[in-house]
Design an enzyme around this catalytic site. Structure first.
Site, PDB file in Angstrom:
ATOM      1  N   VAL A  23       0.848  -1.191   0.000  1.00  0.00           N
ATOM      2  CA  VAL A  23       0.000   0.000   0.000  1.00  0.00           C
ATOM      3  C   VAL A  23       0.881   1.238   0.000  1.00  0.00           C
ATOM      4  O   VAL A  23       1.740   1.400   0.873  1.00  0.00           O
ATOM      5  CB  VAL A  23      -0.938   0.027   1.224  1.00  0.00           C
ATOM      6  CG1 VAL A  23      -1.765   1.311   1.229  1.00  0.00           C
ATOM      7  CG2 VAL A  23      -1.848  -1.193   1.231  1.00  0.00           C
ATOM      8  N   CYS A  69       4.512   4.331   2.746  1.00  0.00           N
ATOM      9  CA  CYS A  69       3.972   3.093   2.190  1.00  0.00           C
ATOM     10  C   CYS A  69       4.194   1.972   3.193  1.00  0.00           C
ATOM     11  O   CYS A  69       4.845   2.157   4.219  1.00  0.00           O
ATOM     12  CB  CYS A  69       4.626   2.758   0.849  1.00  0.00           C
ATOM     13  SG  CYS A  69       6.346   2.213   0.960  1.00  0.00           S
ATOM     14  N   LYS A  70       3.676   0.795   2.890  1.00  0.00           N
ATOM     15  CA  LYS A  70       3.870  -0.349   3.768  1.00  0.00           C
ATOM     16  C   LYS A  70       3.629  -1.627   2.985  1.00  0.00           C
ATOM     17  O   LYS A  70       2.800  -1.672   2.065  1.00  0.00           O
ATOM     18  CB  LYS A  70       2.885  -0.299   4.940  1.00  0.00           C
ATOM     19  CG  LYS A  70       3.379  -1.056   6.173  1.00  0.00           C
ATOM     20  CD  LYS A  70       4.499  -0.297   6.878  1.00  0.00           C
ATOM     21  CE  LYS A  70       4.965  -1.020   8.138  1.00  0.00           C
ATOM     22  NZ  LYS A  70       6.011  -0.272   8.844  1.00  0.00           N
ATOM     23  N   GLY A  71       4.372  -2.670   3.358  1.00  0.00           N
ATOM     24  CA  GLY A  71       4.148  -3.993   2.807  1.00  0.00           C
ATOM     25  C   GLY A  71       3.698  -4.931   3.909  1.00  0.00           C
ATOM     26  O   GLY A  71       4.111  -4.778   5.064  1.00  0.00           O
TER      27      GLY A  71
END
Length: 404
Positions: A23, A69-71
Site C-alpha cells: 500500500v 507506504c507499507k508492505g
C-alpha cells in the site's frame, strides 16, 4: 490530502497460502518508504493503516523527499520457508521497488534478507530514476551501506535506531511530566525495537520491571538485567529462561498489563491495547514503539483515563530518519552522529507535542494528527522510453502525451 491510499497492490503466493499487500499512501517527489511485515494476522486493512501512519511519520521526521507506504504478508514468519515467501512477494513488487517504492523490513522480516533479495535482482536501495543519476544520492547510499555494518553499544546501528528513538521520546515525555527518577517501565515485545529501547532506558536510569516476548512475560521488582537478557535472546527476539536470575518471575505473556508501572511501551503488534483490556493499563504514560498498538476503541478508554501518550509516528521514527538523514546528506554517516540526530529530533517533537497539547487541553494523539499531517501527495516518477528526461505523471492528459 485524502486519507485514501494512492495505490494498493494485492499478491497471492503460487506455492503456499500466503497473501500479501503493498500500500502506497502517498509519494513525495516520486518517492515513498515503509517496512514489510510478516505475520499470520496481517490484513489488507492493517497495511492500509500502517501506510497512512508512515506518511505522518515522514512528516514528523522532517523528510522533504519521501511519502509513506507499507508492505504486509499474511504468513508465519517462523515457518521454514518464510524467506522464500518473502522473496516471491518482493519479486512481485519489483516493478514498483525499482521505481521509487522503498520497501524495507518490519515485524517478522529482516533488513538483511530484504537487501539480499534486492541485490539478487540488481537493486541496491530502491530509488526513483532521477535519484539513480544523482551523484550526491549515490554517495549517500554508499555511506548508508557502510553504516549498516557498524555497531553502537555492541549492536548494529540499524537494530537500535528505532528503539533508541523510542527511549529518548519516553525520557523526554517523562521529564515533561516531572516524573520521578528511576521510573518503572514495562515493555511488550523484545525484538530489535523492544530490546534496544529497554537497553537505552536502563542506561538512562529507568527500571525495566517487565518484558514480554512471544512465549512469556518476565518481571522483577528490582529491575531486569536488560543487557544479559539481550545477550542471550534468540533470532526471533525471544528470551532464554536458562539465563534468568533467581528473583525473576515468569508469567504467561498475556499478563503484561498486570504489573504496576509508570511507563508502558508496546513494541510488537497492532491493536494489542483494545476495548477488552485498555481499562487495565496502570501506567500514566504510554509510548507507542509499535505501529498502531492501540485500537480506536482502546484509545477512547486511554483518553478517558487521562493517560498521556507519545503516539507511534512521533516515537518510532528513528529508522526512517537515519535512512533519510544519511542518504540525503543531512548528518555525518557515523553511528554516534546518527543517534545524536535521532535524539535531538525525537526530543524536539515530544516537547512540541506535549507543550501544544497542554496549551490546548487536548489529548496528545489528537494534536499529533494536526501537527504532523502530511499535506503533499505527488505521483510516481515515470521515465518514457522515448524521452531522456524524467517525468512525473500528474494527469490523464500527461499520461496520454507521454505514452504517445
Amino acid at each position: 490530502m485524502s486519507k485514501k491510499p494512492y495505490l494498493i497492490v494485492e499478491w497471492n503466493d503460487t506455492e503456499t497460502d500466503a497473501k500479501g499487500w503493498m500500500v502506497v499512501h502517498n509519494f513525495v517527489k516520486g518517492y515513498t518508504g515503509g517496512g514489510t511485515r510478516m505475520h499470520p494476522s496481517v490484513t489488507k486493512e492493517e497495511v492500509e493503516r500502517l501506510a497512512e501512519a508512515m506518511a505522518y511519520k515522514y512528516v514528523a521526521s522532517e523528510s522533504e523527499t519521501t511519502g509513506g507506504c507499507k508492505g504486509g504478508i499474511a504468513y508465519d514468519y517462523k515457518a521454514p520457508d518464510a524467506y522464500d515467501v518473502l522473496r516471491r512477494y518482493m519479486i512481485a513488487m519489483l516493478p514498483y521497488i525499482d521505481n521509487g517504492v522503498s520497501l524495507g523490513s518490519d515485524l517478522g522480516t529482516k533488513y538483511n534478507d530484504v537487501l539480499k533479495i534486492f541485490r539478487e535482482f540488481g537493486i541496491d536501495i530502491p530509488l526513483t530514476q532521477s535519484m539513480k543519476s544523482n551523484p550526491a544520492v549515490l554517495k549517500g547510499i554508499k555511506n548508508y551501506d557502510d553504516l549498516l555494518l557498524q555497531k553502537i553499544d555492541g549492536l548494529y546501528v540499524n537494530d537500535v535506531v528505532t528503539g533508541y528513538g523510542v527511549a529518548f521520546s519516553a525520557d523526554e515525555a517523562w521529564k515533561y511530566k516531572n516524573g520521578e527518577e528511576g521510573a518503572r517501565v514495562v515493555i511488550q515485545g523484545f525484538g530489535c525495537v523492544g530490546a534496544s529501547c529497554a537497553l537505552k532506558l536502563s542506561q538512562l536510569g529507568y527500571k525495566v520491571v517487565g518484558i514480554s516476548d512471544a512465549n512469556l512475560f518476565v518481571t522483577c521488582e528490582d529491575g531486569l538485567d536488560v543487557q544479559k537478557l539481550l545477550d542471550h535472546k534468540n533470532e526471533f527476539g525471544e528470551m532464554d529462561q536458562n539465563y534468568f536470575e533467581d528473583d525473576y518471575v515468569v508469567r504467561p505473556n498475556a499478563e503484561w498489563l498486570d504489573v504496576d508501572c509508570d511507563i508502558l511501551i508496546p513494541c510488537a503488534l497492532e491493536d494489542v491495547i483494545n476495548k477488552s483490556n485498555a481499562d487495565q493499563v496502570k501506567a500514566s504514560l504510554v509510548v507507542e514503539a509499535a505501529n498502531i498498538p492501540i485500537s480506536a476503541e482502546g484509545d477512547e478508554i486511554i483518553k478517558e483515563k487521562a493517560i498521556d501518550i507519545v503516539n507511534d509516528f512521533v516515537a518510532n521514527l528513528g529508522a526512517i530518519r537515519s535512512y533519510d538523514a544519511v542518504i540525503f546528506g543531512l548528518v555525518e554517516p557515523n553511528p554516534q552522529a546518527v543517534i545524536d540526530d535521532i535524539e535531538k529530533l525525537c526530543r524536539k517533537n515530544v516537547r512540541t507535542l506535549f507543550t501544544e497539547a497542554e496549551r490546548q487541553s487536548r489529548y496528545q494523539r489528537d494534536v499529533a494528527y494536526e501537527i504532523f499531517k502530511p499535506e503533499k501527495s505527488d505521483s510516481m516518477e515515470y521515465v518514457s522510453p522515448n524521452l531522456t528526461a524524467v517525468q512525473s505523471i500528474t494527469s490523464r492528459r500527461d499520461c496520454v502525451q507521454i505514452l504517445n
